[in-house]
Enzyme design. Sequence first.
Site, PDB file in Angstrom:
ATOM      1  N   CYS A 134      35.986  40.545  35.766  1.00  0.00           N
ATOM      2  CA  CYS A 134      36.031  41.265  36.817  1.00  0.00           C
ATOM      3  C   CYS A 134      34.687  41.567  37.645  1.00  0.00           C
ATOM      4  O   CYS A 134      34.497  40.337  38.321  1.00  0.00           O
ATOM      5  CB  CYS A 134      36.416  42.327  37.045  1.00  0.00           C
ATOM      6  SG  CYS A 134      37.043  43.615  38.285  1.00  0.00           S
ATOM      7  N   HIS A 135      34.125  42.702  37.545  1.00  0.00           N
ATOM      8  CA  HIS A 135      32.894  42.375  38.330  1.00  0.00           C
ATOM      9  C   HIS A 135      31.632  42.724  36.928  1.00  0.00           C
ATOM     10  O   HIS A 135      30.154  42.078  37.698  1.00  0.00           O
ATOM     11  CB  HIS A 135      32.369  43.640  38.512  1.00  0.00           C
ATOM     12  CG  HIS A 135      32.976  44.203  40.291  1.00  0.00           C
ATOM     13  ND1 HIS A 135      34.279  44.079  40.219  1.00  0.00           N
ATOM     14  CD2 HIS A 135      32.345  43.341  41.023  1.00  0.00           C
ATOM     15  CE1 HIS A 135      34.489  44.169  42.002  1.00  0.00           C
ATOM     16  NE2 HIS A 135      33.446  43.820  42.369  1.00  0.00           N
ATOM     17  N   GLU A 164      37.622  41.552  47.284  1.00  0.00           N
ATOM     18  CA  GLU A 164      36.806  42.932  47.265  1.00  0.00           C
ATOM     19  C   GLU A 164      37.371  43.480  48.866  1.00  0.00           C
ATOM     20  O   GLU A 164      37.503  44.773  48.975  1.00  0.00           O
ATOM     21  CB  GLU A 164      35.791  42.187  47.419  1.00  0.00           C
ATOM     22  CG  GLU A 164      34.520  43.308  47.253  1.00  0.00           C
ATOM     23  CD  GLU A 164      34.019  43.363  46.348  1.00  0.00           C
ATOM     24  OE1 GLU A 164      34.453  45.260  45.642  1.00  0.00           O
ATOM     25  OE2 GLU A 164      33.862  42.628  44.698  1.00  0.00           O
TER      26      GLU A 164
END
Length: 239
Positions: A134-135, A164
């Site tokens: 993910c991030h 996002e």
Amino acid sequence: MKKILMILTSHEGMENTDSKTGVWLGEFTDPYYELLDHGCTITLASPAGGEPPIDPMSKLTENITESNRRFNSDVSLLASFANTKKLADIDHNDFDAVFFPGGHGPLWDLSSNTHCGRIIVEMLQAGKPIAAVCHGPAALIAAEKHKPRLLKDKKVTGFTNTEEALVMRSDNIPFKLETRLKELGADFHSALIPMTAHVEVDGLLITGQNPLSAGPTAKALLEALGVTKTSSSNSAKSL
């Protein structure tokens, strides 16, 4: 028994809002237990040490996973999570691989953390895999600063610009991960349908797109490590 270093964010603030972020709980617990149940020993670390913040949204009912429930009753892991080791004190030579869970926090701290960048570069040079979901792939930006062109033409994924926008956080973050990875020359790929599982493997680099990709990313890491037989979780532990 493989030794995994799991690096978590220490950052909880967001921009232009009072909302908080941090570790996305399922992106930590899903891979953690996947690795643990295959006999891995897992050490938790973070830039600040101590207890990382948890993104409040990841605790909402619709985002709860089976591993979240297991975490809430896991006395040993709760203690380890509350006392993560400070990243600056970690000797990465003690580990076989690194895993970066997501949550928006890494966009602020892991993306610019010197120790984080150095660990990634030196682990890859030693032939050891790096996994992020993910991030979490924001940590690769710090590695790029240590070794320019590290990401050039590397197949990667991560939380997309579309995703996002769907979670309505585009105006509350310092940069969009997909855009930044592409700017660094990465060959960015994603699932055709947002918020569905997608994993990219390019040599020693393993990345997952979003929360549903957390478990599959851990499975890909186990495959890279040659771990195919599930071991009793009683023989594994977290530190």
